[in-house]
Structures are given as structure tokens and as C-alpha cells.
Design a protein around this motif. Structure first.
Motif, PDB file in Angstrom:
ATOM      1  N   UNK A 135       0.836  -1.209   0.000  1.00 37.41           N
ATOM      2  CA  UNK A 135       0.000   0.000   0.000  1.00 37.41           C
ATOM      3  C   UNK A 135       0.868   1.255   0.000  1.00 37.41           C
ATOM      4  N   UNK A 136       1.918   1.245   0.787  1.00 44.21           N
ATOM      5  CA  UNK A 136       2.842   2.390   0.827  1.00 44.21           C
ATOM      6  C   UNK A 136       3.449   2.655  -0.548  1.00 44.21           C
ATOM      7  N   UNK A 137       3.876   1.580  -1.202  1.00 37.75           N
ATOM      8  CA  UNK A 137       4.488   1.720  -2.528  1.00 37.75           C
ATOM      9  C   UNK A 137       3.479   2.279  -3.525  1.00 37.75           C
ATOM     10  N   UNK A 138       2.263   1.723  -3.505  1.00 30.56           N
ATOM     11  CA  UNK A 138       1.246   2.147  -4.462  1.00 30.56           C
ATOM     12  C   UNK A 138       0.849   3.605  -4.241  1.00 30.56           C
ATOM     13  N   UNK A 139       0.664   4.009  -2.986  1.00 29.17           N
ATOM     14  CA  UNK A 139       0.291   5.399  -2.708  1.00 29.17           C
ATOM     15  C   UNK A 139       1.380   6.356  -3.166  1.00 29.17           C
ATOM     16  N   UNK A 140       2.628   5.956  -2.971  1.00 28.37           N
ATOM     17  CA  UNK A 140       3.748   6.783  -3.431  1.00 28.37           C
ATOM     18  C   UNK A 140       3.728   6.929  -4.945  1.00 28.37           C
ATOM     19  N   UNK A 141       3.456   5.853  -5.636  1.00 25.16           N
ATOM     20  CA  UNK A 141       3.393   5.900  -7.097  1.00 25.16           C
ATOM     21  C   UNK A 141       2.279   6.828  -7.573  1.00 25.16           C
ATOM     22  N   UNK A 142       1.100   6.681  -6.984  1.00 22.93           N
ATOM     23  CA  UNK A 142      -0.030   7.516  -7.396  1.00 22.93           C
ATOM     24  C   UNK A 142       0.259   8.995  -7.130  1.00 22.93           C
ATOM     25  N   UNK A 143       0.893   9.272  -6.002  1.00 16.49           N
ATOM     26  CA  UNK A 143       1.230  10.649  -5.642  1.00 16.49           C
ATOM     27  C   UNK A 143       2.224  11.255  -6.634  1.00 16.49           C
ATOM     28  N   UNK A 144       3.115  10.408  -7.172  1.00 11.59           N
ATOM     29  CA  UNK A 144       4.127  10.874  -8.124  1.00 11.59           C
ATOM     30  C   UNK A 144       3.590  11.019  -9.545  1.00 11.59           C
ATOM     31  N   UNK A 145       2.304  10.762  -9.743  1.00 13.45           N
ATOM     32  CA  UNK A 145       1.705  10.987 -11.054  1.00 13.45           C
ATOM     33  C   UNK A 145       1.414   9.735 -11.851  1.00 13.45           C
ATOM     34  N   UNK A 146       1.801   8.568 -11.368  1.00 15.01           N
ATOM     35  CA  UNK A 146       1.454   7.308 -12.045  1.00 15.01           C
ATOM     36  C   UNK A 146      -0.045   7.097 -11.929  1.00 15.01           C
ATOM     37  N   UNK A 147      -0.678   6.768 -13.039  1.00  3.55           N
ATOM     38  CA  UNK A 147      -2.135   6.611 -12.973  1.00  3.55           C
ATOM     39  C   UNK A 147      -2.632   5.189 -13.172  1.00  3.55           C
ATOM     40  N   UNK A 148      -1.769   4.265 -13.583  1.00  2.00           N
ATOM     41  CA  UNK A 148      -2.157   2.853 -13.690  1.00  2.00           C
ATOM     42  C   UNK A 148      -1.039   2.003 -13.103  1.00  2.00           C
ATOM     43  N   UNK A 149      -1.401   1.108 -12.173  1.00  2.00           N
ATOM     44  CA  UNK A 149      -0.431   0.196 -11.563  1.00  2.00           C
ATOM     45  C   UNK A 149      -0.869  -1.247 -11.804  1.00  2.00           C
ATOM     46  N   UNK A 150       0.063  -2.065 -12.259  1.00  2.00           N
ATOM     47  CA  UNK A 150      -0.137  -3.508 -12.378  1.00  2.00           C
ATOM     48  C   UNK A 150       0.548  -4.146 -11.185  1.00  2.00           C
ATOM     49  N   UNK A 151      -0.192  -4.904 -10.380  1.00  2.00           N
ATOM     50  CA  UNK A 151       0.373  -5.489  -9.169  1.00  2.00           C
ATOM     51  C   UNK A 151       0.333  -7.012  -9.243  1.00  2.00           C
ATOM     52  N   UNK A 152       1.479  -7.645  -8.968  1.00  2.00           N
ATOM     53  CA  UNK A 152       1.590  -9.105  -8.954  1.00  2.00           C
ATOM     54  C   UNK A 152       2.355  -9.489  -7.694  1.00  2.00           C
ATOM     55  N   UNK A 153       1.638  -9.503  -6.563  1.00  2.00           N
ATOM     56  CA  UNK A 153       2.320  -9.638  -5.276  1.00  2.00           C
ATOM     57  C   UNK A 153       1.597 -10.540  -4.285  1.00  2.00           C
ATOM     58  N   UNK A 154       0.786 -11.476  -4.785  1.00  2.00           N
ATOM     59  CA  UNK A 154       0.101 -12.393  -3.886  1.00  2.00           C
ATOM     60  C   UNK A 154      -0.822 -11.662  -2.933  1.00  2.00           C
ATOM     61  N   UNK A 155      -0.816 -12.072  -1.658  1.00  2.22           N
ATOM     62  CA  UNK A 155      -1.686 -11.438  -0.660  1.00  2.22           C
ATOM     63  C   UNK A 155      -1.296  -9.991  -0.394  1.00  2.22           C
ATOM     64  N   UNK A 156      -0.064  -9.614  -0.684  1.00  2.96           N
ATOM     65  CA  UNK A 156       0.365  -8.221  -0.521  1.00  2.96           C
ATOM     66  C   UNK A 156      -0.428  -7.283  -1.428  1.00  2.96           C
TER      67      UNK A 156
END
Length: 348
Positions: free
Chosen positions: A211-232
Motif C-alpha cells: 500500500x505504501x508503494x502504491x500510494x507513493x506511485x499515485x502521488x508521483x503521477x502514475x495513474x495505472x499500476x499492475x500489481x503481482x504480489x500475492x496477498x500483498x
């Protein structure tokens, strides 16, 4: 004397009748077929990860309902690395007809134990081990990742997309490379940021970090994230909902299972690996005495991978975009688009 003779006849008939019944019972017992017992070993994400492990578990539950397997068939979840080999070894002592192990972290244990139990049959999901008693079930996840990378680039307004992997291993890098190639197929100038939750198996079950990583990405202007991290990954789904309360048009792409329902309207799509179907097929083959070993690779052609399109995300796509997505999918399947494979490029 007459009554005595009658008594003697009865005396000898009674035990004979009993012996015949015992023989009949033994005969029935010997011809009764014992149903095969199936044992499933999940990795640390567990059956409630809404992703890879849950999909495998769903295939196992379907087999229990639809196939003739023992009611004593069971599953276990590995919670620490030491348990993996212990579980697989204990299931190989004649207890289970087929042992199914899920995930990269169980692969090493299967390889070691399989050598010691050559008559035991194993199905290994998501890793490849060349042993005569193992069916290695693998997927062309790099091709599916290419397709969702293309989708991410189609929908990105900022020209910035991201990839969050779980544990930094070749399998997950294979996802990342495919995703980047797909995004750049649509927009060669797009920026792709790649990061991982961690370098140990704990990375599969750390939603707070994701969640920390994703929020940081969104804040930096990334608008689409692909996540492949199991239960994380659940942390990243929390992040996309939180980010959309501050910003707008922030999306996530799920993986393994159809995860479109988790954050409706914010999940662009999911890159599905049909683990449930292939686990069920392995069990069915075993029950039908058709179980084969070796490496099996599943892709678009046999429905092993696909992108999710349903009521949760169909409002996000135009007809022209659907047409383009299906064209790309077909050209990958027809080998007109060659997707880079980390397994091959990392050896060069």
C-alpha cells in the motif's frame, strides 16, 4: 435317535452358513475401490489471498464436489519456509495419491522430495522441475502481462504507469518485462516504474508495504499500476481507493484471478492465470488414470491466460479499445507479436 440326527444336521449347517457369509464380506471388501486422496500445499499467501492461492484452492474444492476423490483429501498452508518440505514429505509417505504444490516457494521442496519418492505423483504449479514424477504447470504470464501493459498505456493520461511485484524473483520479473513491453508497444515514450515488495518470501504477505508503494506511485503521477504480489496486493487495492479520494482516474490491474470486483470502477482489468482450471484438470487426469508428467505451458490458445472483462469494468472501455485489445491478443497467439521473455533475456 431321530431327533438326535436332526440336531446334528443343524449343528453342521450353522457354521457353514457363517463361513459363507464371512467369505462373501471379504470378497466385497477386496473388490471395493478406494478413492484417491489428493493433498494440496498452498504457499504463504493462503487460500484467502483473492489471487493465486485462492484460485488453486477453488480448483481443489471443485474437484471435491465433482470428482470421485476421498473425503479425506485436504489442503495445508505453508506459514514459514521450514514447513514446506515437511508438509510435502509427510504427504509422500503413501498418504496421498497426488500431491499438488502451489507457488515458487514450494518448488525447491518438491524437487528434493520427488527424488526420494519416485513412485509418488506431484503437480507443481508455477514452477518447472524436470523430474519423471512431476507435472510442472506453467503459464505464459509474460504474454498476458504484455496485453495488460498495452491496456494500461491505452488508458493512461499521464504517460506514467507502474508495476509492483511481490518477491524479486525471475518469475515476477517476467511479469514486469512483459508489462513494460506491452505499454511501450502502444506508447514508445511511456514511463514504466518497476518495484518489488521485498526479496524474501515474506514479500507475498505484506499488504502494508504494498500500500505504501502504491500510494507513493499515485502521488508521483502514475495513474495505472499492475500489481503481482500475492496477498500483498490487497494493500495496493486499498491504495487505489484511497488515491481516488484525493485524485481522479487512478487505476489498478489485478493478477492471477479476476480481481475486478475488489475495487469496482478502479480496477482496469485483471491478468488472469487459470490456475483453478489447471489444478482441477490435473486432479481429473489423476482420477481418470490419464495423469502425465513433464512441463505443460498454458497460454491464450488454451485459455490458460486472459484479461478480465465483465460488468465491473466494461464501462471503462470503448468498443474501439476492445477491438484493439482483441487484435493484440490474437497477434500474440499467432506469434505475430513476439513478447520478450525474462527467462530467455536474462540468460543472454
Amino acid at each position: 435317535m431321530k431327533s438326535i440326527r436332526i440336531f446334528k444336521k443343524s449343528f453342521f449347517l450353522l457354521p457353514t452358513f457363517g463361513i459363507l457369509n464371512i467369505l462373501s464380506l471379504n470378497s466385497n471388501a477386496s473388490t471395493k475401490t478406494e478413492l484417491p486422496k489428493i493433498c494440496l500445499v498452498l504457499d504463504k499467501g493462503g487460500k484467502d489471498d483473492k489471487s493465486f492461492n485462492q484460485s488453486a484452492y477453488d480448483g481443489f474444492i471443485r474437484a471435491q464436489k465433482e470428482l470421485k476423490i476421498s473425503k479425506e483429501s485436504k489442503y495445508v498452508t505453508v506459514t514459514n519456509d521450514a514447513q514446506s518440505q515437511n508438509f510435502i514429505r509427510s504427504f509422500s509417505n503413501g498418504e496421498c495419491g497426488l500431491v499438488i504444490a502451489v507457488g515458487f516457494n514450494n518448488a525447491d521442496s518438491v524437487g528434493k522430495v520427488a527424488k526420494k519418492y519416485p513412485n509418488q505423483k506431484y503437480a507443481l504449479v508455477d514452477s518447472t522441475i524436470d523430474e519423471p514424477n512431476i507435472r510442472s504447470i506453467s503459464f505464459q504470464e509474460h504474454e498476458g502481462s504484455f496485453l495488460v501493459g498495452a491496456i494500461a498505456a491505452m488508458k493512461s493520461k499521464s504517460g506514467n504507469v507502474g508495476f509492483i511485484g511481490g518477491m524479486e524473483i525471475p518469475l515476477i520479473k517476467r511479469f514486469g518485462l512483459g508489462f513494460e513491453a506491452g505499454a511501450k508497444y502502444i506508447n514508445p515514450k511511456i514511463k514504466v516504474t518497476e518495484t518489488f515488495v521485498g526479496i524474501t518470501s515474506a514479500a507475498w504477505n505484506n499488504p502494508t508495504k504494498a500500500k505504501e508503494i502504491a500510494l507513493s506511485m499515485y502521488t508521483q503521477g502514475i495513474d495505472v499500476i499492475f500489481v503481482a504480489a500475492g496477498a500483498s496486493s490487497q494493500g495496493a487495492f486499498d491504495a487505489v481507493e484511497e488515491a481516488n479520494r484525493k485524485f481522479s482516474n487512478k487505476f489498478i490491474i489485478g493478477v492471477d484471478s479476476n480481481q475486478n470486483y475488489i475495487a469496482p470502477g478502479h480496477v482496469l482489468t485483471s491478468m488472469e492465470k487459470k490456475v483453478n482450471l489447471k489444478v482441477f484438470t490435473a486432479i481429473q487426469d489423476f482420477v481418470d488414470n490419464k495423469f502425465t508428467t513433464g512441463v505443460i505451458k498454458y497460454g491464450f490458445a488454451d485459455g490458460g491466460i486472459d484479461w478480465s472483462y465483465d460488468n465491473f469494468n466494461k464501462k471503462l472501455f470503448k468498443d474501439s479499445e476492445i477491438k484493439e485489445i482483441n487484435r493484440i491478443k490474437k497477434e500474440i497467439n499467432d506469434n505475430k507479436i513476439i513478447v520478450p521473455d525474462f527467462y530467455k533475456t536474462s540468460k543472454n
